[in-house]
Design a protein around this motif. Structure first.
Motif, PDB file in Angstrom:
ATOM      1  N   VAL A 251       0.918  -1.118   0.002  1.00  0.00           N
ATOM      2  CA  VAL A 251      -0.045   0.057  -0.006  1.00  0.00           C
ATOM      3  C   VAL A 251       0.859   1.402   0.026  1.00  0.00           C
ATOM      4  O   VAL A 251       1.926   1.298   0.627  1.00  0.00           O
ATOM      5  N   VAL A 252       0.568   2.153  -0.988  1.00  0.00           N
ATOM      6  CA  VAL A 252       1.348   3.207  -1.237  1.00  0.00           C
ATOM      7  C   VAL A 252       0.659   4.673  -0.615  1.00  0.00           C
ATOM      8  O   VAL A 252      -0.373   4.817  -0.975  1.00  0.00           O
ATOM      9  N   PHE A 253       1.460   5.339   0.452  1.00  0.00           N
ATOM     10  CA  PHE A 253       0.936   6.534   1.090  1.00  0.00           C
ATOM     11  C   PHE A 253       1.609   7.600   0.434  1.00  0.00           C
ATOM     12  O   PHE A 253       2.847   7.682  -0.100  1.00  0.00           O
ATOM     13  N   MET A 280       7.696   8.603  -1.070  1.00  0.00           N
ATOM     14  CA  MET A 280       6.393   7.997  -0.432  1.00  0.00           C
ATOM     15  C   MET A 280       6.882   7.108   0.634  1.00  0.00           C
ATOM     16  O   MET A 280       7.717   7.073   0.974  1.00  0.00           O
ATOM     17  N   SER A 281       5.664   6.456   1.029  1.00  0.00           N
ATOM     18  CA  SER A 281       5.649   5.738   2.234  1.00  0.00           C
ATOM     19  C   SER A 281       5.069   4.324   1.854  1.00  0.00           C
ATOM     20  O   SER A 281       3.997   4.255   1.075  1.00  0.00           O
ATOM     21  N   VAL A 282       5.482   3.233   2.280  1.00  0.00           N
ATOM     22  CA  VAL A 282       5.107   1.851   1.486  1.00  0.00           C
ATOM     23  C   VAL A 282       5.063   1.013   2.475  1.00  0.00           C
ATOM     24  O   VAL A 282       5.689   0.686   3.580  1.00  0.00           O
ATOM     25  N   ILE A 283       3.836   0.477   2.721  1.00  0.00           N
ATOM     26  CA  ILE A 283       3.488  -0.674   3.643  1.00  0.00           C
ATOM     27  C   ILE A 283       3.357  -2.117   2.881  1.00  0.00           C
ATOM     28  O   ILE A 283       2.795  -2.311   1.667  1.00  0.00           O
ATOM     29  N   GLY A 284       4.073  -2.804   3.223  1.00  0.00           N
ATOM     30  CA  GLY A 284       4.100  -4.501   2.806  1.00  0.00           C
ATOM     31  C   GLY A 284       4.245  -5.453   4.005  1.00  0.00           C
ATOM     32  O   GLY A 284       4.706  -5.178   5.052  1.00  0.00           O
ATOM     33  N   LYS A 313      -1.250  -1.040  14.613  1.00  0.00           N
ATOM     34  CA  LYS A 313      -0.970  -1.583  15.945  1.00  0.00           C
ATOM     35  C   LYS A 313       0.269  -0.710  16.733  1.00  0.00           C
ATOM     36  O   LYS A 313       0.249  -0.542  17.895  1.00  0.00           O
ATOM     37  N   VAL A 314       1.166  -0.498  15.999  1.00  0.00           N
ATOM     38  CA  VAL A 314       2.507   0.173  16.324  1.00  0.00           C
ATOM     39  C   VAL A 314       2.386   1.662  16.012  1.00  0.00           C
ATOM     40  O   VAL A 314       2.997   2.550  16.518  1.00  0.00           O
ATOM     41  N   PHE A 315       1.726   2.094  14.843  1.00  0.00           N
ATOM     42  CA  PHE A 315       1.721   3.375  14.293  1.00  0.00           C
ATOM     43  C   PHE A 315       0.200   3.763  13.912  1.00  0.00           C
ATOM     44  O   PHE A 315       0.042   3.695  12.666  1.00  0.00           O
ATOM     45  N   PRO A 316      -0.401   4.075  14.864  1.00  0.00           N
ATOM     46  CA  PRO A 316      -1.790   4.550  14.447  1.00  0.00           C
ATOM     47  C   PRO A 316      -1.868   5.378  13.611  1.00  0.00           C
ATOM     48  O   PRO A 316      -3.126   5.390  13.055  1.00  0.00           O
ATOM     49  N   ALA A 317      -1.224   6.565  13.518  1.00  0.00           N
ATOM     50  CA  ALA A 317      -1.392   7.563  12.660  1.00  0.00           C
ATOM     51  C   ALA A 317      -1.550   7.326  11.261  1.00  0.00           C
ATOM     52  O   ALA A 317      -2.053   7.827  10.449  1.00  0.00           O
ATOM     53  N   ILE A 318      -1.033   6.381  10.844  1.00  0.00           N
ATOM     54  CA  ILE A 318      -1.162   5.655   9.570  1.00  0.00           C
ATOM     55  C   ILE A 318      -2.525   5.550   9.183  1.00  0.00           C
ATOM     56  O   ILE A 318      -2.947   5.754   7.861  1.00  0.00           O
ATOM     57  N   ARG A 319      -3.645   5.282  10.167  1.00  0.00           N
ATOM     58  CA  ARG A 319      -4.901   5.366   9.505  1.00  0.00           C
ATOM     59  C   ARG A 319      -5.443   6.947   8.959  1.00  0.00           C
ATOM     60  O   ARG A 319      -6.182   6.913   8.400  1.00  0.00           O
ATOM     61  N   GLN A 320      -4.725   7.805   9.235  1.00  0.00           N
ATOM     62  CA  GLN A 320      -4.834   9.177   8.689  1.00  0.00           C
ATOM     63  C   GLN A 320      -4.031   9.508   7.358  1.00  0.00           C
ATOM     64  O   GLN A 320      -4.192  10.344   6.876  1.00  0.00           O
ATOM     65  N   GLY A 321      -3.224   8.615   7.004  1.00  0.00           N
ATOM     66  CA  GLY A 321      -2.164   8.876   6.051  1.00  0.00           C
ATOM     67  C   GLY A 321      -3.209   8.710   4.544  1.00  0.00           C
ATOM     68  O   GLY A 321      -4.486   8.132   4.702  1.00  0.00           O
ATOM     69  N   ARG A 322      -2.636   9.167   3.683  1.00  0.00           N
ATOM     70  CA  ARG A 322      -3.318   9.258   2.305  1.00  0.00           C
ATOM     71  C   ARG A 322      -2.732   8.232   1.451  1.00  0.00           C
ATOM     72  O   ARG A 322      -1.896   8.218   0.967  1.00  0.00           O
ATOM     73  N   ILE A 323      -3.732   7.254   1.295  1.00  0.00           N
ATOM     74  CA  ILE A 323      -3.368   6.176   0.279  1.00  0.00           C
ATOM     75  C   ILE A 323      -3.419   6.703  -1.147  1.00  0.00           C
ATOM     76  O   ILE A 323      -4.404   7.015  -1.509  1.00  0.00           O
ATOM     77  N   ILE A 324      -2.357   6.570  -1.950  1.00  0.00           N
ATOM     78  CA  ILE A 324      -2.498   7.102  -3.434  1.00  0.00           C
ATOM     79  C   ILE A 324      -2.270   5.783  -4.191  1.00  0.00           C
ATOM     80  O   ILE A 324      -2.328   6.061  -5.556  1.00  0.00           O
ATOM     81  N   GLY A 325      -2.111   4.539  -3.726  1.00  0.00           N
ATOM     82  CA  GLY A 325      -1.818   3.627  -4.747  1.00  0.00           C
ATOM     83  C   GLY A 325      -1.659   2.284  -3.962  1.00  0.00           C
ATOM     84  O   GLY A 325      -1.379   2.336  -2.700  1.00  0.00           O
ATOM     85  N   THR A 326      -1.623   1.320  -4.790  1.00  0.00           N
ATOM     86  CA  THR A 326      -1.274  -0.135  -4.178  1.00  0.00           C
ATOM     87  C   THR A 326      -0.290  -0.606  -5.471  1.00  0.00           C
ATOM     88  O   THR A 326      -0.762  -0.335  -6.697  1.00  0.00           O
TER      89      THR A 326
END
Lengths: 594, 419
Positions: A251-253, A280-284, A313-326
């Motif tokens: 998931v790309v933020f 960007m920031s990437v979750i994987g 779970k460790v970085f809750p602010a991620i819920r407010q991040g803006r997903i711009i792609g996957t």
């Protein structure tokens, strides 16, 4: 010097080796083989780095995860990570990791510390820093967004890379060393001789439908998750080149949300991470068995939520991040039945299909981005034995295109009068070859125009990747330059990129626009599964803009249809001019036209 | 009877039309706006039906329809706004060149845009080259030359070198800023001189196509056209072009004439009270009372309708309750609908599945375009509460439809008695 006997025999064929697959393994083999004097042809069905190579986590990590089960993998990964740094320094960037450690598992902390101490032994191989043990306060000072009841943390060091650029660099180098590259061309059949030996490949260009045949002395199947399909094209049983395809998504933020990459655990106990990656920031990542269409792999909203919830779970602010792609890709892991996805070996293997009666055909199975070069070396060593070739591998000593010298982005920016950020991005992607793109801008100052504002990407670079890096579509330009992958989702740049593509490749402007709309439609599918409020608004605006400018059409066709038009304001005449598609008798698709 | 107070929330095309119509009906109008919406962002073309629909009809029938009738009041509103050229019902539709290189029809357009039907058959159109990110005269000409309309009328497109920007760095400023600079008489005279030279060098020409740079407050395009003796106009640009800014200035002029003050404020809630509606406004006390309210707050693109993804509730493990996928950006007693169906609570605590439904598929608009207030054809939700423009569910997202719905809602708001 006369070539060895076996090679002379092979020289009755068009090429010595056909490589199928334009991922990191295929392009790596093509480069290595071309460097050792073999005549190479590479076929890629979709685009360079279309599959797992271009959709990986963008790291050449040392494989700390595999230390427990496959220490060999860790060692070779680390060593080769070092080699890649040497040959393509411009493509690498350091990603320091933090591993927060929960108090409830504090008894495990010394063990993990010792584990990373073992990993430290391999770090010098890739110029990595040794791990450190952090107190909870130190951890929160480094990364204030981390929450939870923690007993401490570990820091360790990895390297990031743009996988698509890595493939492109290998492919360009192979081509400059004489390899023939067929991108967007699919092999439809591998023909075999009376004794079962490989004789030729038949291929079809998926852009223009042209077909052809190329005789060859060997075939390397480097098609990753497509490997069983490719093997079957040569009448080798698919099970002879079996992999266990594992879908992984990211998931790309928008923007870099953290200073460090941060590890977390998903609800089912799997390790995941967020990494700051370029701008960007990437979750994987996920890892699930995949049975679908390999040409059309996309993330879905369930997978996105699984990752976001796991990281929150460790970085809750991620819920407010803006997903711009996957992104989504399918790993070609070595086949095993009855194991969980994460437990599968990341080792690689070469299958010589002589044992299946197909002499000269080989399949490369498994592997990972960090050890692609070594895998390619092993493959070409096999070919070298086949052709009695004594030249050894030098891919770890020879710079990839652009990796030969450092370029000062500010000097480039000053000399060309372009934006410093644009210059920096150009240098990242092209290394010293940024100057070649610079030369284009000097010849034609209009090419300094910005096409993609988000990244940013200049017109000169778009033209360059079309002309010199085998980009045949808007999506290929995007893969090479990251055009259209920013927050605006391509709203501002795709149409422009489409017309540039059409101009460079001698296509009709409408064909260019059609290609741009195909890219948009596909990209939209990769974004909507992770929509949040801001991006939803952007998507709606993007749709409005495209409707106004191009027209969102029923089918991906903008073919002109005849229209009765008032001429001189009074008489109506039938306009008989039609697009070539219509003349060729293509079916009317009720698309739009005017 | 005392004058009715009509409160219009949102001052885009729909809200402005509602304010204009309510004022004509003798109501006291309050108008609030909380930032730029679609009217101020995407600009230039004033469509009634979506032009793609017309293009599809053309593909089937092989004939381009005439402009056609507009809903009641729209032409009068446009005349007062004095921003768009709208052909009469029996005249042909306008033809506009888009920045992306298409030539499309439009029911009306910002007067600064080049209407290609004004160019005589066989005419010669000049596209000057310039280094700006939104402008590539060469590829624009290449695309437009392939257009059926251009070919059928024998139009000749010519790309010429030109220096059109006076000051250094102007190739990088936003198009609307560049347009503003051409409002200065001296600067306009300079541009006229440059274009005059251009035509003198290029030979007899009939039109000049330029980027979205031709003035904001003053009718630069028509001045240039008159003085140079040929048609000068802009391309239809997208987000960030000058047309949005021109709409805002035209709105300013119209409201001044009507004596309506535009308040910049954010309405947080609309609540029914005994004698009408109470509007809570951010940072103000007490709430304002109105007899009727028109919600012209835009759709998803403008921010009037908000997509509420459950992930965005930071710090919580799970959402408090099942939710609807969309809500209005203010609290009001309205339901939302899309594709003819009322939006319900999604049957996943983690929100709706947007994967396939968000983006338009074939001719159908996606959820992001379709979603809006569930109301009757006049825009009525409840007695005294109306929706207009893109805020209306399933309404076509076009400027003239927004205007028409604003006028309809205001008319109803002024006539309806509140029970």
């Amino acid at each position: 010097m006369r070539p060895p006997r076996k090679l002379r025999q092979a020289r009755e064929r068009d090429v010595d080796v056909v490589v199928i697959g334009g991922g990191v393994n295929g392009t790596g083999v093509a480069r290595d083989a071309a460097m050792r004097g073999l005549r190479v042809a590479l076929f890629e069905r979709n685009d360079l780095a279309f599959g797992a190579s271009g959709n990986s986590s963008g790291m050449i990590h040392g494989g700390v995860r595999y230390l427990r089960t496959d220490p060999e993998v860790t060692q070779t990964s680390c060593r080769d990570s070092g080699h890649i740094q040497a040959i393509a320094p411009h493509l690498l960037f350091r990603i320091p990791f933090l591993l927060p450690f929960p108090s409830r598992k504090s008894w495990l902390f010394p063990l993990v510390d010792a584990y990373f101490e073992a990993y430290d032994r391999y770090q010098p191989l890739k110029r990595g820093k040794p791990h450190t043990r952090l107190t909870p306060d130190e951890l929160r000072e480094l990364e204030p967004g981390i929450v939870g009841d923690l007993c401490g943390g570990i820091s360790f060091d990895e390297w990031g890379i743009d996988g698509a650029r890595l493939c492109t660099a290998n492919a360009v180098d192979a081509r400059e060393r004489g390899a023939k590259l067929f991108v967007g061309v699919t092999v439809e059949r591998v023909e075999r001789g009376p004794d079962g030996e490989v004789e030729a490949v038949r291929y079809r260009d998926r852009h223009d439908g042209r077909v052809g045949r190329l005789t060859t002395a060997s075939v390397v199947n480097a098609t990753g998750a497509w490997a069983p399909i490719t093997a079957s094209l040569g009448d080798v049983a698919p099970t002879a080149a079996r992999v266990r395809p594992g879908k992984g998504i990211h998931v790309v933020f928008d923007r870099r949300l953290t200073n460090y990459a941060v590890m977390s655990e998903t609800i089912d106990g799997r390790s995941i991470f967020i990494e700051p990656w370029q701008n960007m920031s990437v979750i994987g990542t996920t890892d699930d068995d995949y049975y679908g269409d390999l040409d059309d792999v996309v993330a879905n909203s369930e997978e996105v939520r699984y990752l976001v919830e796991g990281l929150a779970k460790v970085f809750p602010a991620i819920r407010q991040g803006r997903i711009i792609g996957t992104t989504a890709g399918v790993r070609p892991t070595l086949y095993e039945y009855g194991k969980l996805e994460d437990e599968l070996s990341r080792e690689h293997a070469i299958v010589d299909h002589a044992e299946h009666g197909a002499d000269g055909m080989y399949s490369m199975l498994g592997g990972k981005l960090a050890s692609f070069r070594l895998f390619a070396q092993e493959m070409v060593d096999v070919l070298a034995r086949r052709f009695d070739l004594s030249r050894t591998c030098t891919t770890h000593l020879t710079a990839l295109p652009g990796g030969d010298e450092e370029v000062d982005a500010f000097r480039l920016s000053g000399e060309l009068d372009i934006d410093a950020i644009a210059a920096r991005r150009l240098v990242y992607r092209h290394g010293s070859r940024a100057w070649r793109i610079g030369e284009q801008m000097k010849r034609d100052p209009r090419q300094r125009r910005t096409v993609c504002v988000c990244e940013p990407v200049l017109e000169a670079e778009v033209r360059y990747v079309i002309e010199h890096e085998m980009a045949r579509s808007v999506s290929a330009v995007s893969r090479r330059t990251r055009l259209g992958l920013g927050a605006c989702g391509g709203m501002r740049c795709v149409a422009r990129c489409g017309t540039l593509l059409a101009e460079q490749r001698g296509m009709s402007p409408l064909a260019g626009m059609r290609d741009a709309m195909q890219f948009m439609t596909r990209q939209a599918r990769t974004r909507v599964c992770g929509l949040g409020p801001q991006q939803a608004r952007q998507e709606a605006l993007c749709i409005a803009q495209l409707r106004s400018q191009i027209g969102i059409v029923a089918k991906p066709s903008l073919a002109a249809v005849p229209e009765r038009l008032p001429v001189d304001g009074d008489s109506e005449t039938e306009v008989t001019t039609m697009s070539p598609a219509r003349e060729a008798g293509a079916p009317q698709d009720g698309g739009q036209g005017d | 009877m005392t004058e009715r107070i009509v409160f219009v929330v949102g001052a885009g095309a729909a809200g402005l039309a509602a304010a204009w119509a309510a004022a004509r009906h003798g109501a006291t109008v309050r108008l609030v706006d909380s930032g730029s919406g679609v009217s101020a962002l995407v600009g230039g073309a004033a469509d009634h039906r979506p032009w793609e629909e017309i293009a599809r009809a053309v593909a089937l029938r092989g004939q381009t329809p005439l402009a056609g009738e507009l809903p009641a009041g729209v032409a009068d509103f446009a005349a007062d706004l004095d921003l768009w050229s709208l052909p009469l019902a029996e005249e042909p539709l306008l033809r506009l060149a888009t920045e992306a290189g298409r030539l499309r029809t439009a029911r009306g357009a910002d007067s600064a845009l080049l209407d290609w039907t004004q160019i005589p058959a066989g005419g010669r159109v000049i596209l000057p080259r310039a280094i700006r990110s939104e402008w590539d005269a060469g590829s624009l000409a290449r695309s437009l030359r392939e257009d059926t309309y251009v070919r059928s009328r024998g139009l000749k497109l010519e790309v010429v070198d030109a220096k059109l920007f006076k000051l250094q760095g102007e190739e990088r400023i936003a198009p609307a800023d560049l347009a503003l600079r051409h409002d200065e008489p001296q600067r306009l005279a300079w541009l006229e001189m440059r274009l005059g030279q251009l035509v003198a060098e290029a030979g007899a020409s009939d039109a000049i196509l330029l980027g979205p740079w031709l003035g904001v407050r003053s009718p630069v395009a028509s001045v240039l056209s008159k003085n140079l003796g040929l048609v000068v106009g802009e391309v239809l640009s997208g987000v960030g072009g000058a047309a949005g800014l021109r709409f805002e200035f035209a709105r300013e002029r119209m409201l001044a004439k009507l004596g309506i003050e535009l308040q910049l404020a954010c309405v947080e809630a609309v609540e029914p009270v005994e004698d009408g509606y109470a509007l809570s406004i951010e940072g103000r006390q007490p709430p304002e009372i109105a007899d009727a309210v028109v919600l012209a707050i835009g759709g998803v693109a403008a921010g009037g309708v908000v997509y509420c993804a459950p992930e965005t509730r930071a710090g919580r493990d799970a959402p408090d309750r099942g939710s609807r996928a969309f809500k209005l950006s203010l609290d009001a007693p309205v339901d939302l609908r899309a594709h003819g169906k009322r939006l319900d609570v999604t049957s996943s605590i983690h929100g709706p599945r947007m994967d396939d439904c968000a983006w338009p598929i074939d001719a159908d608009p996606g959820l992001l375009e379709a979603v809006g207030v569930d109301c009757d054809p006049t825009g009525r939700v409840l007695p005294g509460l109306y929706a207009a423009g893109d805020a209306v569910g399933d309404a076509p997202r076009t400027v003239l439809e927004a205007v028409a719905s604003g006028i309809r809602a205001a008319a109803a708001a002024c006539l309806t008695e509140i029970d």
